[in-house]
Design an enzyme around this catalytic site. Structure first.
Site, mmCIF file in Angstrom:
data_model
loop_
_atom_site.group_PDB
_atom_site.id
_atom_site.type_symbol
_atom_site.label_atom_id
_atom_site.label_comp_id
_atom_site.label_asym_id
_atom_site.label_seq_id
_atom_site.Cartn_x
_atom_site.Cartn_y
_atom_site.Cartn_z
ATOM 1 C CG ASP A 168 -1.795 1.181 1.347
ATOM 2 O OD1 ASP A 168 -2.722 1.257 0.527
ATOM 3 O OD2 ASP A 168 -1.587 2.042 2.228
ATOM 4 C CD GLU A 177 -2.322 2.198 -3.506
ATOM 5 O OE1 GLU A 177 -3.261 2.940 -3.812
ATOM 6 O OE2 GLU A 177 -1.653 2.395 -2.470
HETATM 7 C C1 NOJ Z 1 -4.465 3.325 -0.595
HETATM 8 C C2 NOJ Z 1 -5.662 2.527 -0.186
HETATM 9 O O1 NOJ Z 1 -6.202 1.887 -1.307
HETATM 10 C C3 NOJ Z 1 -6.642 3.485 0.452
HETATM 11 O O2 NOJ Z 1 -7.868 2.872 0.702
HETATM 12 C C4 NOJ Z 1 -6.018 4.052 1.706
HETATM 13 O O3 NOJ Z 1 -6.884 5.008 2.261
HETATM 14 C C5 NOJ Z 1 -4.668 4.696 1.408
HETATM 15 N N1 NOJ Z 1 -3.833 3.882 0.562
HETATM 16 C C6 NOJ Z 1 -3.904 4.938 2.694
HETATM 17 O O4 NOJ Z 1 -3.453 3.722 3.222
#
Ligand code: NOJ
Length: 550
Positions: A206, A248
């Site tokens: 993430d 991500e």
């Molecule tokens: C990306 C995630 O997909 C999202 O849902 C989240 O709020 C942010 N990163 C922070 O972790």
């Protein structure tokens, strides 16, 4: 430890199903989806034809960012279950040939995490304090953008206890870990080991671009971040061959590819810029947005793979488009101003496409045809709607609609106890849009998706093949051949609302016979002339190209 079965690069042939466990199926009747519930529904997922599940955050968390605010990396949130239940889920998934991908939220924690509580109390100079990023003023790293711009005015928040500002790229209750501090890096490698030891097959990293901060930079994609990822990968490879890391990184293609390194960082990365361009191409009824971004996407190392998606648990992000394109997409897809959030649109797939079956089929067919691994968001396979009345991104996170019975078959609880309300908007009401109804109807979206997935699964060219574009005689059409060894699939799409003749230049495949995949019908052999195909409004076709044996 469960050894990985099958090829180590399983992620290349995968189709991933993204699940919000809390909204999928309630196994204990408390109104919240949980691990036991998900385990009970694995047959549904396997039957859909996907090969992997990606689970949204499971760790102990105050839940102020749906679990992306971790309080303890080695505890499962009691609301979703226990470690034993997680273990049972892994076993049950593997028994059905499904891989399991979970979250690694490594950039930040919750402010409730013991590391942060310890850090804010530690005095300056104490190594415990250095687990997070502190400053006496809130002007440092001023070139870094604010991501949650609808909620936060600064990336710094004052902490009374520490008498200093701390750095956070997301909500103020999610302090960023300080990756310059060696114990933080070591702790994260231990977290990776913890989850791989439990048997998970992949981790989604993430918010990975933001690990380090440097003055006079955007604090994204820094060389230090890539160096850490190489260490993480080396450590994972040494102990856990066949486990996958998915970045991500909401970045332009040239920055996103850097998360593959030279095959020594992440195995996969989301292709963020392609996603909004699929919606743009659909709306403009022309292929250019798609072909332009694919042309701009550099080649990736042999062992790597893009993850492709239409929707997910967040807003449909419009960060990777120009200002003009963003205005266009907002205008066309977020007519209700309530639908706009941060730099995106908080709608599910069906409402974005006016619940138009042809459009849903076309965009899914596109997604499933491009080089990469498709990721399907739970509920979109039945065309679930959303609820703009719920705050933040909750409107796209409502309970899965299983049946026309009590609580849509999601839970036995009192309806007022549900994790989020069910969708009741007339067009998407759970009594109509649900798995049970669609299972019975041969022509339902669900059954169509199952057929599409089954066909895709028979052709390794989709996951592994190269892509060769063909001229289709119209800017409203897109045609290409995916080719992997002897497996060749011709994909043709009519993006426009009108029926069109599509004279295809298939000279490179002269002498081959296209056989349509859904029906197995043989089409005329490709000869010297253009190969003429006509497609109806927003129609598409997949053909396997057969070499005729004389
Ligand atoms: C990306 C995630 O997909 C999202 O849902 C989240 O709020 C942010 N990163 C922070 O972790």
């Amino acid at each position: 430890m469960t050894p990985i079965e099958g090829p180590l690069d399983w992620y290349k042939d995968a189709v991933i199903y993204e699940v919000r466990v809390r909204s999928f199926y309630d196994g204990n009747g408390d109104g919240q989806g949980d691990l036991a519930g998900l385990t009970a529904k694995l047959d549904y997922i396997a039957d859909l034809g996907v090969t992997a599940i990606w689970l949204l955050p499971l760790c102990l968390s105050p839940g102020r960012d749906d679990g992306y605010d971790t309080e303890d990396y080695e505890k499962i949130d009691p609301a979703v279950g226990t470690l034993e239940e997680f273990h049972a889920l892994i076993q049950a998934a593997h028994a059905r040939g499904l891989k399991v991908i979970t979250e690694l939220v490594l950039n930040h924690t919750s402010d409730r995490h013991a590391w942060f509580q310890r850090a804010r109390r530690a005095s300056k100079g104490d190594p415990d304090r250095d687990w997070y990023v502190w400053s006496d003023d809130d002007k440092r790293y001023g070139d870094a953008r604010i991501i949650f711009k609808d909620f936060e005015a600064s990336n710094w928040t004052w902490d009374e206890e520490a008498k200093a500002y701390y750095w956070h790229r997301f909500y103020h209750h999610q302090p960023d870990l300080n990756f310059d501090h060696p114990p933080v890096r070591e702790a994260m490698l231990r977290v990776v080991d913890f989850w791989f030891a439990l048997g998970v097959d992949g981790l989604r990293l993430d918010a990975v671009p933001y690990l380090y901060e440097r003055e006079k930079t955007s604090c994204e994609n820094l060389p230090e971040t890539h160096a850490f990822l190489r260490d993480l990968r080396a450590s994972a490879d040494a102990r856990w061959p066949g486990r996958m890391l998915l970045a991500e990184a909401n970045q332009w293609p040239e920055d996103a590819v850097r998360y593959f390194g030279s095959g020594d960082e992440c195995h996969m990365a989301f292709h963020f810029p392609l996603m909004p361009r699929l919606f743009m191409a659909m709306r403009r009824e022309e292929r250019k947005p798609i072909t332009e971004i694919l042309a701009r996407t550099p080649d990736i190392p042999e062992s790597c793979q893009w993850a492709l998606f239409l929707r997910n648990h967040d807003e449909l992000t419009l960060e990777m488009v120009t200002h003009e394109e963003r205005d266009y997409l907002w205008r066309e897809y977020a007519k209700d101003p309530q639908a706009r959030l941060n730099l995106g649109i908080r709608h599910r797939l069906a409402p974005l496409l006016q619940n138009d079956r042809r459009r849903m089929e076309l965009i899914n067919a596109l997604l499933f045809s491009f080089p990469g691994t498709p990721v399907l968001y739970y509920g979109d396979e039945i065309g679930m709607g959303d609820n703009l009345g719920l705050g933040d991104r909750n409107g796209v996170r409502t309970p899965m609609q299983w049946s026309p019975g009590r609580n849509a078959g999601f839970s036995e609880a009192d309806p007022s106890a549900l994790v989020l309300p069910l969708v009741t908007a007339p067009e998407y009401h759970w009594q109509t849009v649900n798995v049970e109804n669609q299972r019975r109807n041969e022509s339902s979206l669900l059954n169509w998706m199952r057929r599409l997935l089954a066909l895709r699964g028979k052709h390794p060219a989709f996951g592994r093949g190269r892509i060769e574009f063909c001229d289709a005689g119209s800017e409203h059409a897109l045609a290409f051949v995916r080719e992997h060894g002897e497996d060749r699939v011709l994909c043709v799409f009519n993006l426009s609302r009108y029926t069109r003749p599509l004279p295809l230049d298939l000279s490179a495949w002269k002498g081959m016979t296209p056989v349509e995949l859904f029906g197995g019908v043989r089409f005329p052999v490709i000869g010297d002339e253009r190969w003429n195909l006509s497609l109806g409004p927003r129609g598409f076709c997949w053909f396997t190209l057969k070499v005729e044996v004389p």
